[in-house]
Design an enzyme around this catalytic site. Structure first.
Site: not given
Ligand code: FAD
Ligand code: UDP
Length: 363
Positions: A169, A246, A277, A297, A345, A347
């Site tokens: 990615r 997750r 982060r 996070e 996953y 976007d």
């Protein structure tokens, strides 16, 4: 009883896009969501006059003109470009991996010098997992500094047990360019994502704090077709097993300073720090608030009752998912879409594209 053409389960980006397209085409829609707000994980809320991304940093990016035109119907976008830094034991490195990173890591000043070092440290052969893929792309130093710790924290797994696509990615470039994405169009909706969704949902009935699975028979009876965007394993009552996800915990803090870290996103790449982060939201839209809001996070083991943020697409989970996917094809009155149903996953631009394509299949 059938009052609507579509009952849409989930008021996130997939459900809202589908509802908008269907409504524009003259169909009647009812959207329900078990959360008490619209916009799914894109939701933003105003704190101290700053639009806070409640469920993690959301930067819109796409190269698809149709998708870009679609979102621009509902909001103007600013020209924000994501350029995060990675903090490893107190030293900062530029992300994604580019000439700035190589200069900071090795002091090299030309692409050939950077390539020569990477070549010496590379994994040779066909990468079979995230660790091999990362070593093959950027070599040992960058893997150990910026990837290994972050990835282990983020996924709760050894990078050798994770699929290689996850690290692909991130762009890798031999020019001085810290733009995290390669897409032609990028930005943040001015005024926040929630405001953009409010416009997208104009004239569409939405019922919040309403769980489809609490009374499926009733909800199914309301419409000719159901668009489902929740977890696919839950939909089928886990008959082929539970899929792994997750989860995350977001810790939001208001600070009495006008500029905490000087950029929107700072990743913590070593394992001495437990969060992955810190987001400082005011930098997304250049707010002039005298305070600031930051979010740490923390990745978290998923269990029922928590929010499933990321699918874990390893082989075991993919084989379970395939069974659900096969069975879903036989349910002709249902349309399945979005990241929890596709177990992917995805976007935001990919979710919109997928909703546009699924709706096209309807007309
Ligand atoms: P969701 O937003 O999850 O919406 C699904 C909705 O369905 C939820 O609101 C849920 O409450 C509801 N639902 C589920 N089950 C039921 C039920 N039984 N009854 C009623 N309602 C139900 N993408 C980008 O393009 N750029 C980024 O920078 C970016 N950053 C991200 C950062 C994080 C931390 C995360 C987790 C994701 C990020 N994404 C980003 C991805 C983006 O969030 C997704 O692409 C998008 O939100 C997916 O939309 P969706 O509608 O599929 O899912
Ligand atoms: N990643 C990493 N170090 C970083 C940023 C990302 O190792 O500083 C890896 C990590 O495995 C992460 C993946 O790259 O899950 C994808 O990163 P991205 O920034 O796209 O993650 P997201 O914002 O979707 O959580």
């Amino acid at each position: 009883m059938r009052n609507y053409d579509y009952l849409i389960v989930g008021c996130g980006l997939f459900g809202s896009t589908f509802a908008r397209l269907a409504t524009d085409a003259g169909k009647s829609c009812l959207i329900i969501d078990k959360r008490n707000h619209i916009a799914g994980n894109c939701y933003s809320e105003k704190i101290e006059n700053i639009n806070v991304h409640t469920y993690g940093p959301h930067i819109f990016h796409t190269s698809n003109k149709v998708v870009w035109n679609f979102v621009n119907r509902f909001s103007e976008f600013n020209n924000f470009i994501l350029s995060p830094k990675g903090n490893y034991k107190g030293k900062l490195y530029s992300l994604p991996f580019n000439m700035n990173t190589f200069y900071e890591m090795w002091g090299v000043t030309t692409p050939d010098q950077a390539k020569e070092i990477i070549q010496k440290q590379r994994f040779e052969g066909t990468p079979k997992n995230l660790e091999e893929q990362a070593l093959s792309l950027v070599g040992k130093d960058i893997y150990e500094t910026l990837i290994k710790g972050y990835t282990t924290k983020q996924w709760g797994k050894d990078p050798k047990e994770l699929p290689s696509f996850i690290i692909k990615r991130l762009p890798l470039r031999f020019v001085f360019d810290n733009n995290y994405f390669n897409d032609r169009y990028q930005g943040i909706p001015i005024g926040g994502y929630t405001q953009m969704f409010e416009k997208m949902l104009d004239g569409i009935e939405v019922r919040l704090s309403t769980d489809y699975l609490s009374d499926r028979e009733y909800f199914d009876s309301l419409a000719d077709k159901v668009v489902y965007t929740g977890c696919i394993d839950e939909f089928f009552d886990y008959k082929y097993g539970e899929l792994e996800y997750r989860s995350l915990e977001f810790s939001h803090e208001v600070l009495d300073t006008d500029n905490y870290q000087g950029l929107a996103q700072l990743n913590y790449c070593d394992t001495d720090v437990s969060y992955t982060r810190i987001i400082e939201h005011k930098h997304f839209e250049k707010s002039d608030s005298e305070k600031t809001v930051i979010t740490k996070e923390y990745p978290k083991q998923y269990e029922k009752g928590l929010t499933p943020y990321y699918p874990i697409n390893n082989e075991v989970n993919q084989s379970i998912y395939k069974k659900y996917q096969e069975e879903s094809k036989s349910l002709t009155n249902f349309i399945f879409g979005g990241r929890l149903t596709e177990y992917k996953y995805m976007d935001m631009h990919v979710v919109i594209e997928s909703a546009i394509n699924k709706f096209r299949g309807e007309v």
